[in-house]
Design a protein around this motif. Structure first.
Motif, PDB file in Angstrom:
ATOM      1  N   PHE A 197     -12.409  -1.656  12.645  1.00  0.00           N
ATOM      2  CA  PHE A 197     -11.743  -0.434  13.084  1.00  0.00           C
ATOM      3  C   PHE A 197     -10.228  -0.587  12.935  1.00  0.00           C
ATOM      4  CE2 PHE A 197      -9.829   2.117  16.527  1.00  0.00           C
ATOM      5  CZ  PHE A 197     -10.266   3.368  16.147  1.00  0.00           C
ATOM      6  N   GLN A 198      -9.709  -1.735  13.340  1.00  0.00           N
ATOM      7  CA  GLN A 198      -8.267  -1.990  13.229  1.00  0.00           C
ATOM      8  C   GLN A 198      -7.834  -2.050  11.764  1.00  0.00           C
ATOM      9  OE1 GLN A 198      -6.977  -5.470  15.388  1.00  0.00           O
ATOM     10  NE2 GLN A 198      -4.865  -5.337  14.639  1.00  0.00           N
ATOM     11  N   TRP A 199      -8.682  -2.652  10.909  1.00  0.00           N
ATOM     12  CA  TRP A 199      -8.338  -2.757   9.479  1.00  0.00           C
ATOM     13  C   TRP A 199      -8.196  -1.360   8.870  1.00  0.00           C
ATOM     14  CZ3 TRP A 199      -9.506  -1.429   4.578  1.00  0.00           C
ATOM     15  CH2 TRP A 199      -8.996  -2.231   3.534  1.00  0.00           C
ATOM     16  N   LEU A 200      -9.081  -0.452   9.229  1.00  0.00           N
ATOM     17  CA  LEU A 200      -9.011   0.915   8.718  1.00  0.00           C
ATOM     18  C   LEU A 200      -7.738   1.623   9.181  1.00  0.00           C
ATOM     19  CD1 LEU A 200     -12.710   2.108   9.110  1.00  0.00           C
ATOM     20  CD2 LEU A 200     -11.481   1.709   6.977  1.00  0.00           C
ATOM     21  N   GLU A 201      -7.335   1.385  10.416  1.00  0.00           N
ATOM     22  CA  GLU A 201      -6.101   1.980  10.913  1.00  0.00           C
ATOM     23  C   GLU A 201      -4.886   1.465  10.153  1.00  0.00           C
ATOM     24  OE1 GLU A 201      -6.158   1.185  15.158  1.00  0.00           O
ATOM     25  OE2 GLU A 201      -6.722   3.269  15.526  1.00  0.00           O
ATOM     26  N   GLU A 202      -4.954   0.209   9.729  1.00  0.00           N
ATOM     27  CA  GLU A 202      -3.831  -0.393   9.000  1.00  0.00           C
ATOM     28  C   GLU A 202      -3.847  -0.040   7.516  1.00  0.00           C
ATOM     29  OE1 GLU A 202      -4.290  -4.514   9.810  1.00  0.00           O
ATOM     30  OE2 GLU A 202      -3.601  -4.359  11.908  1.00  0.00           O
ATOM     31  N   HIS A 203      -4.998   0.437   7.012  1.00  0.00           N
ATOM     32  CA  HIS A 203      -5.133   0.788   5.595  1.00  0.00           C
ATOM     33  C   HIS A 203      -5.740   2.185   5.468  1.00  0.00           C
ATOM     34  CE1 HIS A 203      -5.198  -3.647   5.813  1.00  0.00           C
ATOM     35  NE2 HIS A 203      -4.591  -3.616   4.642  1.00  0.00           N
ATOM     36  N   PRO A 204      -4.965   3.223   5.786  1.00  0.00           N
ATOM     37  CA  PRO A 204      -5.502   4.592   5.748  1.00  0.00           C
ATOM     38  C   PRO A 204      -5.707   5.135   4.336  1.00  0.00           C
ATOM     39  CG  PRO A 204      -3.166   4.632   6.278  1.00  0.00           C
ATOM     40  CD  PRO A 204      -3.562   3.185   6.250  1.00  0.00           C
ATOM     41  N   VAL A 205      -5.088   4.492   3.335  1.00  0.00           N
ATOM     42  CA  VAL A 205      -5.227   4.941   1.946  1.00  0.00           C
ATOM     43  C   VAL A 205      -5.754   3.789   1.098  1.00  0.00           C
ATOM     44  CG1 VAL A 205      -4.057   5.861  -0.089  1.00  0.00           C
ATOM     45  CG2 VAL A 205      -3.322   6.583   2.197  1.00  0.00           C
ATOM     46  N   ILE A 206      -6.868   4.030   0.391  1.00  0.00           N
ATOM     47  CA  ILE A 206      -7.480   3.022  -0.471  1.00  0.00           C
ATOM     48  C   ILE A 206      -7.427   3.529  -1.914  1.00  0.00           C
ATOM     49  CG2 ILE A 206      -9.588   1.708  -0.969  1.00  0.00           C
ATOM     50  CD1 ILE A 206      -8.424   1.104   1.766  1.00  0.00           C
ATOM     51  N   LYS A 207      -6.922   2.712  -2.816  1.00  0.00           N
ATOM     52  CA  LYS A 207      -6.820   3.110  -4.225  1.00  0.00           C
ATOM     53  C   LYS A 207      -8.118   2.770  -4.959  1.00  0.00           C
ATOM     54  CE  LYS A 207      -1.800   2.427  -4.387  1.00  0.00           C
ATOM     55  NZ  LYS A 207      -0.687   1.682  -5.015  1.00  0.00           N
ATOM     56  N   PHE A 208      -8.652   3.756  -5.680  1.00  0.00           N
ATOM     57  CA  PHE A 208      -9.892   3.499  -6.408  1.00  0.00           C
ATOM     58  C   PHE A 208      -9.739   3.861  -7.886  1.00  0.00           C
ATOM     59  CE2 PHE A 208     -10.525   8.006  -5.745  1.00  0.00           C
ATOM     60  CZ  PHE A 208     -11.372   8.426  -6.767  1.00  0.00           C
ATOM     61  N   GLY A 209     -10.448   3.127  -8.724  1.00  0.00           N
ATOM     62  CA  GLY A 209     -10.468   3.375 -10.151  1.00  0.00           C
ATOM     63  C   GLY A 209     -11.803   3.949 -10.558  1.00  0.00           C
ATOM     64  N   SER A 210     -11.856   4.507 -11.767  1.00  0.00           N
ATOM     65  CA  SER A 210     -13.072   5.172 -12.186  1.00  0.00           C
ATOM     66  C   SER A 210     -13.196   5.159 -13.703  1.00  0.00           C
ATOM     67  CB  SER A 210     -13.059   6.617 -11.676  1.00  0.00           C
ATOM     68  OG  SER A 210     -14.154   7.334 -12.174  1.00  0.00           O
ATOM     69  N   ASN A 211     -14.416   5.410 -14.148  1.00  0.00           N
ATOM     70  CA  ASN A 211     -14.680   5.621 -15.573  1.00  0.00           C
ATOM     71  C   ASN A 211     -14.563   7.118 -15.832  1.00  0.00           C
ATOM     72  OD1 ASN A 211     -15.694   5.822 -18.167  1.00  0.00           O
ATOM     73  ND2 ASN A 211     -17.306   4.328 -17.828  1.00  0.00           N
ATOM     74  N   HIS A 212     -13.576   7.542 -16.588  1.00  0.00           N
ATOM     75  CA  HIS A 212     -13.317   8.972 -16.717  1.00  0.00           C
ATOM     76  C   HIS A 212     -14.236   9.662 -17.736  1.00  0.00           C
ATOM     77  CE1 HIS A 212     -11.275   7.937 -20.443  1.00  0.00           C
ATOM     78  NE2 HIS A 212     -11.099   9.210 -20.698  1.00  0.00           N
ATOM     79  N   ALA A 213     -15.122   8.898 -18.390  1.00  0.00           N
ATOM     80  CA  ALA A 213     -15.993   9.506 -19.410  1.00  0.00           C
ATOM     81  C   ALA A 213     -17.393   8.898 -19.357  1.00  0.00           C
ATOM     82  CB  ALA A 213     -15.386   9.327 -20.800  1.00  0.00           C
ATOM     83  N   TRP A 214     -18.025   8.945 -18.171  1.00  0.00           N
ATOM     84  CA  TRP A 214     -19.377   8.410 -18.013  1.00  0.00           C
ATOM     85  C   TRP A 214     -20.207   9.381 -17.178  1.00  0.00           C
ATOM     86  CZ3 TRP A 214     -22.310   4.363 -14.953  1.00  0.00           C
ATOM     87  CH2 TRP A 214     -23.243   3.702 -15.758  1.00  0.00           C
ATOM     88  N   ALA A 215     -20.191  10.635 -17.609  1.00  0.00           N
ATOM     89  CA  ALA A 215     -20.925  11.687 -16.896  1.00  0.00           C
ATOM     90  C   ALA A 215     -22.441  11.459 -17.020  1.00  0.00           C
ATOM     91  CB  ALA A 215     -20.561  13.047 -17.493  1.00  0.00           C
ATOM     92  N   PRO A 216     -23.223  11.832 -15.994  1.00  0.00           N
ATOM     93  CA  PRO A 216     -22.797  12.486 -14.762  1.00  0.00           C
ATOM     94  C   PRO A 216     -22.482  11.518 -13.624  1.00  0.00           C
ATOM     95  CG  PRO A 216     -25.173  12.436 -14.837  1.00  0.00           C
ATOM     96  CD  PRO A 216     -24.704  11.743 -16.088  1.00  0.00           C
TER      97      PRO A 216
END
Length: 302
Positions: free
Chosen positions: A41-60
């Motif tokens: 719970f404390q870790w989430l309060e200290e890290h409110p923004v998480i950066k994520f990466g993605s495959n932009h051409a692997w639909a769906p």
């Protein structure tokens, strides 16, 4: 004499009480649904923004639409988890999947929401359990016979998307296959149609999507590999607390909601994986043999 409290102090008091109550209620929600520890719970309060990466051409599964918005199966899971944890996932755009992996290595990305486990990736990623699994199939031109053994691909030019897990699998276990890398699924499929490669290997759901969207012809599923894309959430190694948090959030998603996501993106029917020409090649000789035996036995009875 009654002192009148200044309005700004009163408003500050209300804001403080509101924030405190929100934290308490949020904490109760965490405890009830996710069973997070005090440290998590404390870790989430200290890290409110998480950066994520993605495959932009692997639909769906994952893709960026025409409006530049990230969409797909994994993103639907991401949004549910985002809401449950009360944090924000920030999308870090990359031009290719390989670039997303490289940025994760350099710790510019915290999380990959759709990644298969491979030996090279274990050096910089921890994983949740599998939340989506589909087979990796062999796609060829429609004039190729059924492929029932991976050994039949040895010495042939086989296309995979650069950076995908299947590239690691084949490099390790089938070095005799001549690998040709493409940037995207669409490019790999077109190489098959043009005869530049013998086959293209990728996820059944993904290729089915592109074949239908792009109306590609002269392609078929010629066989199945022993591999599948067992998709997980991958978290960079220096975020060990986050893996457990995301796993608890995944576990809290009910089966009905998972099926709803599946129905939204995955077609009910897939292209056939059996080569019926092979079936006729087997049945016709058997039928002729049965006829000969019957004719011979009939003559003996006479």
């Amino acid at each position: 004499m009654i002192k009148i409290v200044p309005l700004h102090w009163f408003l500050f008091f209300l804001f403080f009480i509101g924030t405190l109550m929100k934290g308490v209620l949020f904490g109760l929600t965490y405890d009830r649904e996710l069973n997070l520890t005090r440290e998590e719970f404390q870790w989430l309060e200290e890290h409110p923004v998480i950066k994520f990466g993605s495959n932009h051409a692997w639909a769906p599964v994952e893709f960026v639409d025409k409006k530049g918005q990230i969409q797909g199966i994994s993103v639907d899971y991401l949004r549910i988890i985002e809401k449950k944890l009360g944090i924000r996932f920030e999308f870090i755009e990359t031009s290719t999947w390989k670039e997303a992996l490289e940025k994760t290595k350099r710790k510019e990305i915290d999380v990959l929401f759709c990644v298969a486990k491979t030996v090279p990736r274990e050096e910089y990623l921890n994983y949740t359990d599998v939340y989506q699994s589909t087979p990796i199939m062999i796609f060829t031109r429609d004039d190729v016979s059924f492929i029932d053994d991976m050994d039949k691909l040895k010495g042939k030019r086989v296309c995979v998307v650069a950076g995908y897990a299947i590239e690691d699998f084949l490099t390790l276990e089938y070095p005799e296959i001549i690998l040709v890398r493409s940037k995207y699924v669409e490019e790999g499929l077109k190489k098959v149609i043009k005869g530049e490669v013998f086959a293209f290997l990728d996820d059944l759901v993904v290729v089915t999507y592109y074949v239908r969207q792009l109306r590609l012809t002269h392609l078929k599923v010629a066989g199945q590999t022993p591999y599948s894309y067992d998709l997980r959430i991958g978290v960079r190694k220096d975020r060990p607390m986050l893996v457990g948090i995301l796993q608890k959030a995944l576990n809290s998603i009910p089966e009905a909601q998972r099926l709803e996501i599946q129905r939204k993106w995955v077609p009910l029917q897939y292209p056939p994986i059996f080569d019926y020409s092979l079936l006729w090649k087997i049945l016709i000789p058997i039928a002729i043999l049965v006829f000969i035996i019957f004719f011979y036995w009939n003559q003996r009875l006479r």
